[in-house]
Design a protein around this motif. Structure first.
Motif, PDB file in Angstrom:
ATOM      1  N   LEU A 198     -43.394  40.450  -0.982  1.00  0.00           N
ATOM      2  CA  LEU A 198     -42.032  40.966  -0.789  1.00  0.00           C
ATOM      3  C   LEU A 198     -41.012  39.857  -0.637  1.00  0.00           C
ATOM      4  CD1 LEU A 198     -42.845  43.962   1.579  1.00  0.00           C
ATOM      5  CD2 LEU A 198     -42.255  44.067  -0.855  1.00  0.00           C
ATOM      6  N   GLU A 199     -41.417  38.724  -0.057  1.00  0.00           N
ATOM      7  CA  GLU A 199     -40.508  37.596   0.119  1.00  0.00           C
ATOM      8  C   GLU A 199     -40.106  36.960  -1.206  1.00  0.00           C
ATOM      9  OE1 GLU A 199     -42.610  35.057   2.820  1.00  0.00           O
ATOM     10  OE2 GLU A 199     -42.188  36.356   4.545  1.00  0.00           O
ATOM     11  N   GLN A 200     -40.857  37.237  -2.265  1.00  0.00           N
ATOM     12  CA  GLN A 200     -40.529  36.691  -3.583  1.00  0.00           C
ATOM     13  C   GLN A 200     -39.380  37.455  -4.240  1.00  0.00           C
ATOM     14  OE1 GLN A 200     -43.951  35.794  -6.153  1.00  0.00           O
ATOM     15  NE2 GLN A 200     -45.234  36.256  -4.380  1.00  0.00           N
ATOM     16  N   ASP A 201     -38.926  38.534  -3.593  1.00  0.00           N
ATOM     17  CA  ASP A 201     -37.794  39.330  -4.071  1.00  0.00           C
ATOM     18  C   ASP A 201     -38.012  39.834  -5.500  1.00  0.00           C
ATOM     19  OD1 ASP A 201     -35.378  40.592  -3.512  1.00  0.00           O
ATOM     20  OD2 ASP A 201     -34.193  38.960  -4.391  1.00  0.00           O
ATOM     21  N   LEU A 202     -39.201  40.382  -5.741  1.00  0.00           N
ATOM     22  CA  LEU A 202     -39.556  40.876  -7.065  1.00  0.00           C
ATOM     23  C   LEU A 202     -39.385  42.386  -7.216  1.00  0.00           C
ATOM     24  CD1 LEU A 202     -42.794  38.754  -7.567  1.00  0.00           C
ATOM     25  CD2 LEU A 202     -40.534  38.325  -8.559  1.00  0.00           C
ATOM     26  N   VAL A 203     -39.198  43.084  -6.109  1.00  0.00           N
ATOM     27  CA  VAL A 203     -39.042  44.535  -6.186  1.00  0.00           C
ATOM     28  C   VAL A 203     -37.604  44.875  -6.557  1.00  0.00           C
ATOM     29  CG1 VAL A 203     -40.928  45.080  -4.606  1.00  0.00           C
ATOM     30  CG2 VAL A 203     -38.642  44.734  -3.703  1.00  0.00           C
ATOM     31  N   LEU A 204     -37.441  45.977  -7.252  1.00  0.00           N
ATOM     32  CA  LEU A 204     -36.119  46.415  -7.687  1.00  0.00           C
ATOM     33  C   LEU A 204     -35.712  47.659  -6.917  1.00  0.00           C
ATOM     34  CD1 LEU A 204     -36.482  46.196 -11.569  1.00  0.00           C
ATOM     35  CD2 LEU A 204     -35.252  44.633 -10.082  1.00  0.00           C
ATOM     36  N   ASP A 205     -34.457  47.707  -6.587  1.00  0.00           N
ATOM     37  CA  ASP A 205     -33.905  48.897  -5.969  1.00  0.00           C
ATOM     38  C   ASP A 205     -32.805  49.384  -6.898  1.00  0.00           C
ATOM     39  OD1 ASP A 205     -33.536  50.908  -4.159  1.00  0.00           O
ATOM     40  OD2 ASP A 205     -32.234  49.736  -2.848  1.00  0.00           O
ATOM     41  N   ARG A 206     -33.202  49.819  -8.086  1.00  0.00           N
ATOM     42  CA  ARG A 206     -32.267  50.195  -9.131  1.00  0.00           C
ATOM     43  C   ARG A 206     -32.181  51.710  -9.213  1.00  0.00           C
ATOM     44  NH1 ARG A 206     -33.923  48.362 -14.920  1.00  0.00           N
ATOM     45  NH2 ARG A 206     -33.544  46.331 -14.051  1.00  0.00           N
ATOM     46  N   THR A 207     -30.973  52.200  -9.413  1.00  0.00           N
ATOM     47  CA  THR A 207     -30.780  53.633  -9.600  1.00  0.00           C
ATOM     48  C   THR A 207     -30.616  53.931 -11.089  1.00  0.00           C
ATOM     49  OG1 THR A 207     -28.373  53.522  -9.446  1.00  0.00           O
ATOM     50  CG2 THR A 207     -29.606  53.796  -7.363  1.00  0.00           C
ATOM     51  N   LEU A 208     -30.814  55.187 -11.444  1.00  0.00           N
ATOM     52  CA  LEU A 208     -30.623  55.593 -12.834  1.00  0.00           C
ATOM     53  C   LEU A 208     -29.200  55.308 -13.315  1.00  0.00           C
ATOM     54  CD1 LEU A 208     -31.689  56.927 -15.433  1.00  0.00           C
ATOM     55  CD2 LEU A 208     -31.057  59.133 -14.426  1.00  0.00           C
ATOM     56  N   PRO A 209     -28.164  55.683 -12.556  1.00  0.00           N
ATOM     57  CA  PRO A 209     -26.802  55.367 -13.031  1.00  0.00           C
ATOM     58  C   PRO A 209     -26.574  53.866 -13.247  1.00  0.00           C
ATOM     59  CG  PRO A 209     -26.692  56.995 -11.284  1.00  0.00           C
ATOM     60  CD  PRO A 209     -28.119  56.522 -11.340  1.00  0.00           C
ATOM     61  N   ASP A 210     -27.123  53.028 -12.374  1.00  0.00           N
ATOM     62  CA  ASP A 210     -26.984  51.576 -12.556  1.00  0.00           C
ATOM     63  C   ASP A 210     -27.637  51.127 -13.856  1.00  0.00           C
ATOM     64  OD1 ASP A 210     -25.682  51.346 -10.112  1.00  0.00           O
ATOM     65  OD2 ASP A 210     -27.482  50.713  -9.028  1.00  0.00           O
ATOM     66  N   TYR A 211     -28.837  51.645 -14.107  1.00  0.00           N
ATOM     67  CA  TYR A 211     -29.567  51.258 -15.315  1.00  0.00           C
ATOM     68  C   TYR A 211     -28.841  51.740 -16.572  1.00  0.00           C
ATOM     69  CZ  TYR A 211     -33.517  50.390 -18.434  1.00  0.00           C
ATOM     70  OH  TYR A 211     -34.318  49.931 -19.450  1.00  0.00           O
ATOM     71  N   LEU A 212     -28.355  52.979 -16.546  1.00  0.00           N
ATOM     72  CA  LEU A 212     -27.631  53.504 -17.707  1.00  0.00           C
ATOM     73  C   LEU A 212     -26.382  52.686 -17.991  1.00  0.00           C
ATOM     74  CD1 LEU A 212     -27.920  57.346 -17.067  1.00  0.00           C
ATOM     75  CD2 LEU A 212     -29.168  55.980 -18.758  1.00  0.00           C
ATOM     76  N   GLU A 213     -25.673  52.325 -16.949  1.00  0.00           N
ATOM     77  CA  GLU A 213     -24.462  51.523 -17.131  1.00  0.00           C
ATOM     78  C   GLU A 213     -24.804  50.135 -17.667  1.00  0.00           C
ATOM     79  OE1 GLU A 213     -20.694  50.525 -17.653  1.00  0.00           O
ATOM     80  OE2 GLU A 213     -21.403  52.556 -17.170  1.00  0.00           O
ATOM     81  N   GLN A 214     -25.903  49.572 -17.196  1.00  0.00           N
ATOM     82  CA  GLN A 214     -26.345  48.266 -17.682  1.00  0.00           C
ATOM     83  C   GLN A 214     -26.699  48.347 -19.176  1.00  0.00           C
ATOM     84  OE1 GLN A 214     -29.928  46.822 -15.787  1.00  0.00           O
ATOM     85  NE2 GLN A 214     -29.239  44.709 -15.922  1.00  0.00           N
ATOM     86  N   LEU A 215     -27.419  49.395 -19.559  1.00  0.00           N
ATOM     87  CA  LEU A 215     -27.755  49.590 -20.976  1.00  0.00           C
ATOM     88  C   LEU A 215     -26.493  49.789 -21.817  1.00  0.00           C
ATOM     89  CD1 LEU A 215     -30.791  52.044 -20.698  1.00  0.00           C
ATOM     90  CD2 LEU A 215     -30.872  49.715 -21.614  1.00  0.00           C
ATOM     91  N   ARG A 216     -25.602  50.642 -21.349  1.00  0.00           N
ATOM     92  CA  ARG A 216     -24.372  50.937 -22.077  1.00  0.00           C
ATOM     93  C   ARG A 216     -23.552  49.674 -22.288  1.00  0.00           C
ATOM     94  NH1 ARG A 216     -19.453  50.946 -21.878  1.00  0.00           N
ATOM     95  NH2 ARG A 216     -19.380  50.233 -19.726  1.00  0.00           N
ATOM     96  N   SER A 217     -23.391  48.918 -21.226  1.00  0.00           N
ATOM     97  CA  SER A 217     -22.605  47.692 -21.280  1.00  0.00           C
ATOM     98  C   SER A 217     -23.252  46.650 -22.197  1.00  0.00           C
ATOM     99  CB  SER A 217     -22.453  47.144 -19.864  1.00  0.00           C
ATOM    100  OG  SER A 217     -21.733  45.954 -19.885  1.00  0.00           O
ATOM    101  N   ALA A 218     -24.560  46.490 -22.099  1.00  0.00           N
ATOM    102  CA  ALA A 218     -25.269  45.502 -22.922  1.00  0.00           C
ATOM    103  C   ALA A 218     -25.125  45.810 -24.411  1.00  0.00           C
ATOM    104  CB  ALA A 218     -26.746  45.463 -22.539  1.00  0.00           C
ATOM    105  N   ARG A 219     -24.994  47.086 -24.752  1.00  0.00           N
ATOM    106  CA  ARG A 219     -24.876  47.483 -26.154  1.00  0.00           C
ATOM    107  C   ARG A 219     -23.419  47.634 -26.607  1.00  0.00           C
ATOM    108  NH1 ARG A 219     -29.669  48.862 -24.577  1.00  0.00           N
ATOM    109  NH2 ARG A 219     -31.381  48.923 -26.033  1.00  0.00           N
TER     110      ARG A 219
END
Length: 152
Positions: free
Chosen positions: A30-51
């Motif tokens: 857990l100290e390696q900060d590898l876990v994600l706390d991502r929501t669906l809206p965040d992911y959709l916005e990231q995809l939309r913006s990247a494209r």
């Protein structure tokens, strides 16, 4: 560094699982900060913006109701499996991105052992549109994403 129209590289679950299993304690992982706390809206916005897509383009390409899509982007609504697949197709997601989108919506990922899922996987991998995917599903006797059953 990812280009403007590219999603940043995300570690695969298998890689993370290996690191977790090899960690001496859960805290060490857990100290390696590898876990994600991502929501669906965040992911959709990231995809939309990247494209560089507009929501109106996504709505048109996915065939989903505009109000519904806006509510999903705001986190007010969940997609459900077929709508999530339609949205992924409308956003030209890769198979990996589609699986993540499904997972974040809390529905089952596409599974190649299921006939209908296998057709959808093939369509996603070959860059077919939502309409083309429905045509393939219908042609092969499977329920379409819009819920049309093939003729008997």
């Amino acid at each position: 560094m990812a280009e403007k129209n590219e999603m940043p590289r995300e570690r695969l679950t298998g890689e993370l699982l290996e690191q977790l299993l090899n960690a001496p304690t859960p805290e060490a992982y857990l100290e390696q900060d590898l876990v994600l706390d991502r929501t669906l809206p965040d992911y959709l916005e990231q995809l939309r913006s990247a494209r560089g897509l507009k929501r109106s383009e996504i709505i048109r390409a996915s065939g989903l109701n505009a109000t519904f899509v806006y509510d999903v982007f705001k986190g007010k609504s969940r997609l459900g499996r077929d709508n999530a697949i339609m949205l992924a197709l409308g956003m030209c997601c890769t198979l990996l991105e589609t699986q993540r989108l499904l997972r974040l919506d809390g529905v089952a990922e596409l599974w190649p052992k299921v006939r209908r899922d296998a057709v959808i996987i093939w369509c996603v991998e070959h860059g077919l549109s939502r309409q083309q995917t429905d045509d393939e599903l219908y042609r092969l006797g499977e329920k379409t994403l819009f819920g049309t059953n093939p003729l008997a």
